[in-house]
Scaffold this active site. Sequence first.
Site, short mmCIF file in Angstrom:
data_model
loop_
_atom_site.label_atom_id
_atom_site.label_comp_id
_atom_site.label_asym_id
_atom_site.label_seq_id
_atom_site.Cartn_x
_atom_site.Cartn_y
_atom_site.Cartn_z
N SER A 185 -4.20 11.70 -48.27
CA SER A 185 -3.49 10.74 -47.67
C SER A 185 -2.91 11.28 -46.17
CB SER A 185 -2.20 10.15 -48.39
OG SER A 185 -1.45 11.26 -48.86
N LYS A 186 -3.01 12.50 -45.77
CA LYS A 186 -2.71 13.14 -44.74
C LYS A 186 -3.17 12.59 -43.29
CE LYS A 186 0.50 15.77 -46.63
NZ LYS A 186 0.37 15.45 -48.01
#
Length: 374
Positions: A185-186
């Site tokens: 999700s970064k």
Amino acid sequence: MKIPFGDLKRQYDQLREPIDRATQEVYSSGWFVLGQHVQRFEAEFATYCGAMHGVGVGSGTEAIHLALLACGVEPGDEVITVSNTCVPTLSAISFAGAVPVFVDIDETTYTIDPARIEERITSKTKAIVPVHLYGQCADMDPILEIANRYGLVVVEDCAQATGAKYKGRMAGTMGHAGAFSFYPSKNLGAFGDGGLVLTNNATIADRVTKLRNYGQEKRYYHAIKGFNSRLDELQAAILSAKLPYLDQWNDRRRQIASRYDQAFSSLNVVCPVEAPDRVHVYHLYVIRVPQREQFQAFLAEKGIGTIIHYPVPVHLQASYSEYRDQGTYLPITEQQRRDIISLPLYPELTDDEVDYIIHTVVQAMTASSAIADC
């Protein structure tokens, strides 16, 4: 309309061809750990950030852990950091056998307040881990000045700030080392866990390189005790395929954040603040609202996902209860956790979805104001 807080499938759908090509190269090579794809990504990422060395590791947590060890942190040493962070920051300090010492945050940026650091330094202090929270760098110049004056190590936690800048310098290049996470999700995410230590110090880079692979300096020759924390070839290849798009994605994040800022400026909402001389990459768009639970429920009813980052500061977590008494030093940290909430913000959001989120937030706050007036 249904808008999840995050949707990783959208990014894959947009980059299916280069990602599939990159992964096929790995499958065809027959080499899956510490090979040419890891070496290539390490070099590419270091170049992107303007650093001399990049060492891929197994996760962002391990990046902090191994960076601390490589910089000489030993069991019993104290490491200054913040409590309003994701627990992995503290897990890494614990893995190193060090003792966390918490410092309160700046009320507008939510990053460590440099003015409060000195009072927490003792004879046991060895390092400072500033967390570049939500996509914005901490105020690094005064932190580095204090560290230099007291002979302390600085390891930047850049997990949420890939591509962020402070006075023209990239996150991760200002301290002795920078620790990055490539959790899916970064801003730059892999298809699994992954991390990297960035440094301009060849000795630190060499030590992390050994530490990540059982302390090995060449096959079956182990110079120091180490760990198993290796960025694998598959994740490295995916990250190399994605890296050319990072600036474009961060620009889109900033565009959406700007739209939110403008739309919410007349509401009873505290929006994120981009401090002077910094480039915020909005890994998260965190606002503060009254009656947060009602606000969150209203958005959920309208199909909009939200998350709280973070509902419980680390010193109040059961797993770190021995540090609960440090709350005396953390009034802002404890106060801000009561009304923060994160709105959806990722590059693949459409303009129509952004419009809908804005419209719904305005509805929620208007309804909240009407109830308060009654």
